[in-house]
Design a protein around this motif. Structure first.
Motif, short mmCIF file in Angstrom:
data_model
loop_
_atom_site.label_atom_id
_atom_site.label_comp_id
_atom_site.label_asym_id
_atom_site.label_seq_id
_atom_site.Cartn_x
_atom_site.Cartn_y
_atom_site.Cartn_z
N SER A 174 0.83 -1.21 0.00
CA SER A 174 0.00 0.00 0.00
C SER A 174 0.86 1.26 0.00
N LYS A 175 0.41 2.27 -0.71
CA LYS A 175 1.09 3.56 -0.73
C LYS A 175 0.43 4.58 0.20
N SER A 176 -0.81 4.32 0.59
CA SER A 176 -1.53 5.26 1.44
C SER A 176 -2.08 4.52 2.65
N ILE A 177 -2.36 5.29 3.70
CA ILE A 177 -2.85 4.67 4.93
C ILE A 177 -3.76 5.64 5.67
N VAL A 178 -4.83 5.09 6.24
CA VAL A 178 -5.69 5.83 7.15
C VAL A 178 -6.06 4.88 8.29
N VAL A 179 -5.80 5.30 9.53
CA VAL A 179 -6.01 4.42 10.68
C VAL A 179 -6.78 5.15 11.77
N GLY A 180 -7.47 4.36 12.60
CA GLY A 180 -8.21 4.90 13.72
C GLY A 180 -9.36 3.97 14.07
N PRO A 181 -10.27 4.41 14.93
CA PRO A 181 -11.48 3.63 15.17
C PRO A 181 -12.24 3.45 13.86
#
Length: 267
Positions: A240-247
């Protein structure tokens, strides 16, 4: 008697702590700094600490493979160890106390097993094993339960991909009205750990590498969060080149905002 996983975890933690001691000793001292590229620095501590980590873990686990930032090693082996000896190099070089050691542990077929991130200035040790929860200095951590609007979030501009800055700025502008405020701290590994610990409500970035995220994503998931790419697919540190994390609710809300905006999304 300790099992193999316990020995592995204890060894990785011990190595990260000792590596952090080296960084702490060198912080704000005189040392060599070079440019890997126009906006990307490397210090003698990046290479010294990476060499130390690889030597220690190679001795402990002769069959190990390595993915590391500053040199190329055999990427075949079990365990597979994904190392960033100094995440936040530019901060370290400029005297900003926001950097860490990051070691992700995978099986030989690249399935996550554990993650360790150590901030030597604050002496904060984050660690997690798959199925056993995430911890900060031995205390369990969890992603926030607060609404997105009541949280700080973290991101970074893609300094290695400056042609993407306008695009990332558009994504940021769609998120900004939905949150308390935004931070840009300069260490992806710590941004993910802070999200895992509920300090941040969300983190997203484009243009990251496996060594930036491998340990932190294990921690984040064990803390109850989710990690996706911008297209909404599960985040893979190796592809992956992008990431979004959290609840989950926060991640889905941000992805929904981006989709509704019509801005092109890249995985």
């Amino acid at each position: 008697m300790k099992n193999t996983d316990e020995i592995l975890m204890n060894t990785v933690i011990s190595t990260a702590l000792k590596a952090g001691d080296i960084l702490r000793t060198g912080f704000r001292q005189r040392f060599e700094v070079e440019q890997k590229s126009a906006h990307d620095l490397i210090t003698e501590y990046d290479t010294t600490v990476q060499q130390f980590i690889v030597e220690q873990l190679s001795k402990a686990f002769p069959g190990a493979g390595f993915v590391a930032e500053e040199e190329h090693f055999s990427t075949k082996g079990d365990p597979l160890l994904v190392i960033d000896p100094l995440d936040g190099t530019n901060n370290f070089a400029m005297g900003i106390p926001q950097f860490c050691v990051s070691i992700g542990v995978f099986t030989g077929d690249r399935q996550p097993k554990a993650g360790v991130v150590y901030n030597p200035v604050l002496e904060e040790l984050y660690h997690a094993q798959v199925g056993k929860g995430a911890y900060l200095n031995g205390e369990p951590i969890h992603v926030t339960q607060e609404p997105l609007k009541d949280t700080l979030i973290a991101t970074a501009l893609p300094f290695k991909f400056r042609d993407k800055v306008d695009w990332i700025t558009q994504l940021l502008l769609h998120v900004y009205p939905e949150v308390m405020d935004i931070r840009r701290l300069g260490s992806a590994a710590l941004d993910i750990c802070y999200t895992a610990a509920g300090i941040f409500g969300l983190y997203f970035e484009y243009g990251i590498n496996a060594w930036d995220t491998a340990a932190g994503v294990c921690l984040l998931r064990e803390a109850g969060g989710v990690a996706l790419d911008f297209s909404g697919q599960p985040y893979d540190p190796f592809t992956s080149k992008s990431i979004v994390v959290g609840p989950s609710a926060h991640v889905e809300r941000v992805l929904h905002l981006w989709r509704e905006s019509g801005v092109q999304l890249e995985g």
